[in-house]
Design a protein around this motif. Structure first.
Motif, mmCIF file in Angstrom:
data_model
loop_
_atom_site.group_PDB
_atom_site.id
_atom_site.type_symbol
_atom_site.label_atom_id
_atom_site.label_comp_id
_atom_site.label_asym_id
_atom_site.label_seq_id
_atom_site.Cartn_x
_atom_site.Cartn_y
_atom_site.Cartn_z
ATOM 1 N N LEU A 439 0.811 -1.217 0.000
ATOM 2 C CA LEU A 439 0.000 0.000 0.000
ATOM 3 C C LEU A 439 0.847 1.272 0.000
ATOM 4 O O LEU A 439 0.312 2.370 -0.110
ATOM 5 N N ARG A 440 2.153 1.102 0.151
ATOM 6 C CA ARG A 440 3.063 2.264 0.172
ATOM 7 C C ARG A 440 3.502 2.569 -1.259
ATOM 8 O O ARG A 440 4.600 2.239 -1.686
ATOM 9 N N ILE A 441 2.604 3.210 -2.012
ATOM 10 C CA ILE A 441 2.860 3.488 -3.428
ATOM 11 C C ILE A 441 3.542 4.838 -3.588
ATOM 12 O O ILE A 441 3.098 5.844 -3.029
ATOM 13 N N ARG A 442 4.596 4.859 -4.348
ATOM 14 C CA ARG A 442 5.361 6.091 -4.567
ATOM 15 C C ARG A 442 4.551 7.062 -5.433
ATOM 16 O O ARG A 442 4.173 6.723 -6.560
ATOM 17 N N PRO A 443 4.260 8.256 -4.944
ATOM 18 C CA PRO A 443 3.585 9.251 -5.785
ATOM 19 C C PRO A 443 4.469 9.628 -6.977
ATOM 20 O O PRO A 443 5.699 9.672 -6.871
ATOM 21 N N LYS A 444 3.848 9.871 -8.109
ATOM 22 C CA LYS A 444 4.601 10.192 -9.313
ATOM 23 C C LYS A 444 5.419 11.459 -9.147
ATOM 24 O O LYS A 444 6.490 11.621 -9.751
ATOM 25 N N SER A 445 4.937 12.366 -8.291
ATOM 26 C CA SER A 445 5.624 13.654 -8.099
ATOM 27 C C SER A 445 6.821 13.557 -7.157
ATOM 28 O O SER A 445 7.582 14.519 -7.014
ATOM 29 N N ALA A 446 6.982 12.395 -6.499
ATOM 30 C CA ALA A 446 8.073 12.264 -5.529
ATOM 31 C C ALA A 446 9.433 12.317 -6.230
ATOM 32 O O ALA A 446 9.635 11.721 -7.287
ATOM 33 N N THR A 447 10.373 13.043 -5.619
ATOM 34 C CA THR A 447 11.717 13.146 -6.194
ATOM 35 C C THR A 447 12.733 12.302 -5.426
ATOM 36 O O THR A 447 13.743 11.889 -5.976
ATOM 37 N N ILE A 448 12.463 12.057 -4.163
ATOM 38 C CA ILE A 448 13.382 11.279 -3.340
ATOM 39 C C ILE A 448 13.144 9.783 -3.579
ATOM 40 O O ILE A 448 12.016 9.342 -3.806
ATOM 41 N N THR A 449 14.229 8.996 -3.580
ATOM 42 C CA THR A 449 14.107 7.558 -3.798
ATOM 43 C C THR A 449 13.952 6.832 -2.461
ATOM 44 O O THR A 449 14.269 7.386 -1.396
ATOM 45 N N GLU A 450 13.506 5.593 -2.521
ATOM 46 C CA GLU A 450 13.360 4.809 -1.300
ATOM 47 C C GLU A 450 14.717 4.546 -0.660
ATOM 48 O O GLU A 450 14.831 4.505 0.571
ATOM 49 N N ALA A 451 15.736 4.383 -1.496
ATOM 50 C CA ALA A 451 17.077 4.180 -0.950
ATOM 51 C C ALA A 451 17.542 5.407 -0.178
ATOM 52 O O ALA A 451 18.171 5.298 0.895
ATOM 53 N N GLU A 452 17.212 6.590 -0.702
ATOM 54 C CA GLU A 452 17.577 7.826 -0.016
ATOM 55 C C GLU A 452 16.798 7.975 1.290
ATOM 56 O O GLU A 452 17.333 8.472 2.292
ATOM 57 N N GLN A 482 9.456 16.343 1.719
ATOM 58 C CA GLN A 482 9.543 15.593 0.467
ATOM 59 C C GLN A 482 8.464 14.511 0.365
ATOM 60 O O GLN A 482 8.546 13.629 -0.474
ATOM 61 N N GLY A 483 7.458 14.610 1.256
ATOM 62 C CA GLY A 483 6.321 13.713 1.169
ATOM 63 C C GLY A 483 6.470 12.409 1.906
ATOM 64 O O GLY A 483 5.715 11.467 1.665
ATOM 65 N N VAL A 484 7.411 12.324 2.832
ATOM 66 C CA VAL A 484 7.656 11.091 3.572
ATOM 67 C C VAL A 484 7.270 11.292 5.028
ATOM 68 O O VAL A 484 7.736 12.226 5.681
ATOM 69 N N GLU A 485 6.409 10.417 5.534
ATOM 70 C CA GLU A 485 5.975 10.490 6.917
ATOM 71 C C GLU A 485 6.747 9.463 7.741
ATOM 72 O O GLU A 485 6.629 8.252 7.513
ATOM 73 N N VAL A 486 7.553 9.943 8.677
ATOM 74 C CA VAL A 486 8.323 9.059 9.556
ATOM 75 C C VAL A 486 7.419 8.582 10.686
ATOM 76 O O VAL A 486 6.712 9.377 11.309
ATOM 77 N N MET A 487 7.436 7.265 10.939
ATOM 78 C CA MET A 487 6.525 6.685 11.935
ATOM 79 C C MET A 487 7.355 5.992 13.012
ATOM 80 O O MET A 487 7.672 4.799 12.897
ATOM 81 N N ASP A 488 7.736 6.754 14.018
ATOM 82 C CA ASP A 488 8.528 6.190 15.114
ATOM 83 C C ASP A 488 7.726 5.111 15.836
ATOM 84 O O ASP A 488 6.547 5.284 16.134
ATOM 85 N N GLY A 489 8.378 3.996 16.122
ATOM 86 C CA GLY A 489 7.736 2.920 16.862
ATOM 87 C C GLY A 489 6.938 1.960 16.003
ATOM 88 O O GLY A 489 6.447 0.934 16.490
ATOM 89 N N ASP A 490 6.772 2.284 14.709
ATOM 90 C CA ASP A 490 6.045 1.395 13.812
ATOM 91 C C ASP A 490 7.057 0.551 13.047
ATOM 92 O O ASP A 490 8.010 1.084 12.477
ATOM 93 N N PRO A 491 6.879 -0.758 12.995
ATOM 94 C CA PRO A 491 7.838 -1.614 12.280
ATOM 95 C C PRO A 491 8.002 -1.232 10.809
ATOM 96 O O PRO A 491 9.060 -1.463 10.228
ATOM 97 N N LEU A 492 6.966 -0.645 10.214
ATOM 98 C CA LEU A 492 7.080 -0.248 8.812
ATOM 99 C C LEU A 492 8.038 0.925 8.640
ATOM 100 O O LEU A 492 8.691 1.061 7.604
ATOM 101 N N GLY A 493 8.133 1.784 9.650
ATOM 102 C CA GLY A 493 9.149 2.839 9.655
ATOM 103 C C GLY A 493 8.755 4.138 8.991
ATOM 104 O O GLY A 493 8.996 5.212 9.526
#
Length: 499
Positions: A439-452, A482-493
């Motif tokens: 369900l974690r789909i990369r928005p087309k407008s995102a510029t940052i990569t998952e590796a970053e 950059q459109g990334v929500e950090v989730m402290d304490g969640d295994p998904l991260g």
């Protein structure tokens, strides 16, 4: 469990009716499919989610389902009456492509959306151009008693059948308001059975007929294909509520002419015993119409970072006969609910491998195996779920029962997983195969990569370990921008942040 009688709203009688199959133990359903001249918008796809849930419910009830959906690749004009250009010919001219290539491209696009929304494949896709000889024979059979010829084509005289327009309630609801005048027609509501190619012109799709070279009328196609594959009368005909006003009344008139011409007090004379229609999807900005040029496609939802099944869930949260307003906030809420569902089901899948294997081995027999269970809570949950479905496909209530079931502690995990799988066989969300990562789909407008992103989170973890909370917060804020929500304490991260 107690099997509630399946009650469905029949648009022809405007009443709830208990489903009684024409053929014992079978359910034969025909759904009006797309005209493949452009991409389907998400409002179009609501009709197929509804038809899919209907089919899944009939399967849940134990009926042998034969579901047919047509593909219109010829004959549909730019309005529902007898005026305007052929949509297929018009798009082929605009794209400077073969009409056959246009049809194939948009047919494949539609099928891709069907797959993305987890809509089951019907027993048969009927392609209009495959049935033109049968259409000509059908028209020939009703022409003498019910039709007349004009320079522009063969027209159906609606005064020759009883109760024309009853489905649309044309006398009281202005159902004929969109029909434009064609010179020479006997009645304003008369419609084309066969449209002649005008002198001096040619179409890419045209055939010889007793009434001249041309193409079938749009309404004729569905009468012929439904009757050929399912036989008259069949059980249920579905479509969008827009079809209730012109297209389906014209289908019914043709069916009456072909079968008996008798009145519609006996619904079987319409060709189908029950006519069902889903209501509109409403979008206030006006981007639900293809005529606007830019319209809401399923691909646009994915490009924004929303999983297609969030849209399916959004449809299920409303009754199919209610208008459903689309908003990005509403879609976001549906995605959040879907994530929560996955959050409950995924751990059950991970820790109950034997039950998962048993579920997969049952296949289509899973639902009936589950409905035969004896556990008291199990049966109570099934009864409530079945009662919701039996109440004219009340998926909103069925979803509530499902939510309660996957969270309950009154059942052991294997039983909970089995129950969830059986219910999801109707809901069609594919929850046993979904993960939150899916369900974690990369928005087309995102510029940052998952590796970053992962590298930034490593730096943040190091900063937190060093008690450098200012640096940790700065990294979190930078990711947020950059459109990334950090989730402290969640295994998904982390997840993409959907604005």
């Amino acid at each position: 469990m107690t099997d509630a009688p399946l009650k469905l709203f029949n648009s022809l009688t405007r009443s709830l009716e208990v489903f009684e199959p024409v053929h014992a133990g079978e359910a034969r359903v025909y759904s009006c499919g797309p005209t493949v001249y452009n991409y389907p918008h998400i409002g179009n796809m609501r009709a197929y989610v509804f038809a899919d849930v209907l089919g899944r419910t009939l399967s849940w009830k134990g009926y042998k389902l034969t579901h047919v959906i047509n593909i219109t690749d010829v004959g549909h004009l730019t309005d529902d009456a007898d005026a305007g250009e052929d949509k297929m010919e018009k798009m082929a001219a605009e794209k400077a492509q073969s009409i056959w290539d246009i049809a194939e491209h948009y047919k494949q696009a539609y099928w891709a959306d069907v797959k993305a929304l987890n809509i089951r494949q019907p027993a048969q896709w009927t392609i209009a151009t495959d049935y033109v000889p049968q259409m000509i024979e059908f028209a020939r059979g009703i022409a003498d008693k019910h039709c007349y010829e004009l320079d522009s084509g063969l027209y159906f005289d609606v005064s020759t059948v009883v109760d024309y327009g009853r489905l649309a309630r044309a006398q009281t609801e202005d159902g004929e308001g969109r029909i434009e005048a064609v010179e020479g027609k006997r009645n304003a509501a008369d419609f084309a059975i066969w449209r002649k190619t005008p002198p001096g012109e040619s179409r890419q799709m045209e055939w010889d007929s007793p009434w001249g070279r041309g193409a079938p009328g749009w309404h004729l196609e569905c009468s012929v294909m439904s009757g050929e594959v399912l036989g008259f009368p069949f059980d249920i005909h579905t479509g969008g509520i827009d079809h209730r006003e012109i297209h389906h009344p014209n289908e019914i008139a043709q069916n009456q002419a072909h079968c008996c011409t008798n009145g519609l007090d006996d619904a079987r004379n319409s060709g189908a015993r029950i006519w069902m229609h889903n209501n509109f999807l409403v979008e206030r900005s006006g981007k639900m119409s293809k005529s606007s040029g830019e319209f809401l496609r399923l691909q646009l939802l994915t490009d924004r970072g929303y999983h297609p099944l969030a849209y399916r869930l959004m449809c299920l949260q409303a009754h199919y006969r209610s208008e459903l307003e689309f908003s990005w906030e509403g879609l976001g809420a549906a995605l959040t609910r879907l994530k929560r569902m996955v959050g409950f089901v995924a751990p059950l899948v991970e820790t109950n491998a034997d039950t998962c294997k048993w579920i997969k081995e049952r296949g289509d027999a899973l639902v009936q195996s589950t409905r035969a269970a004896n556990d008291v809570y199990f049966r109570r949950a099934l009864d409530r779920f079945d009662a919701a479905l039996s109440d004219d496909l009340n998926t909103a209530v069925a979803l509530t029962v499902f939510d309660e079931t996957i969270k309950t502690k009154s059942l052991a995990e294997p039983a909970r997983l089995q129950l969830a799988a059986a219910m999801d066989a109707v809901l069609g969300l594919g929850l046993l195969n979904l993960t939150r990562v899916d369900l974690r789909i990369r928005p087309k407008s995102a510029t940052i990569t998952e590796a970053e992103i992962e590298a930034a989170l490593v730096r943040r973890k190091e900063a937190r370990a060093a008690k450098d909370f200012a640096a940790s917060d700065a990294i979190r804020d930078e990711l947020g921008q950059q459109g990334v929500e950090v989730m402290d304490g969640d295994p998904l991260g982390w997840e993409w942040k959907l604005a």
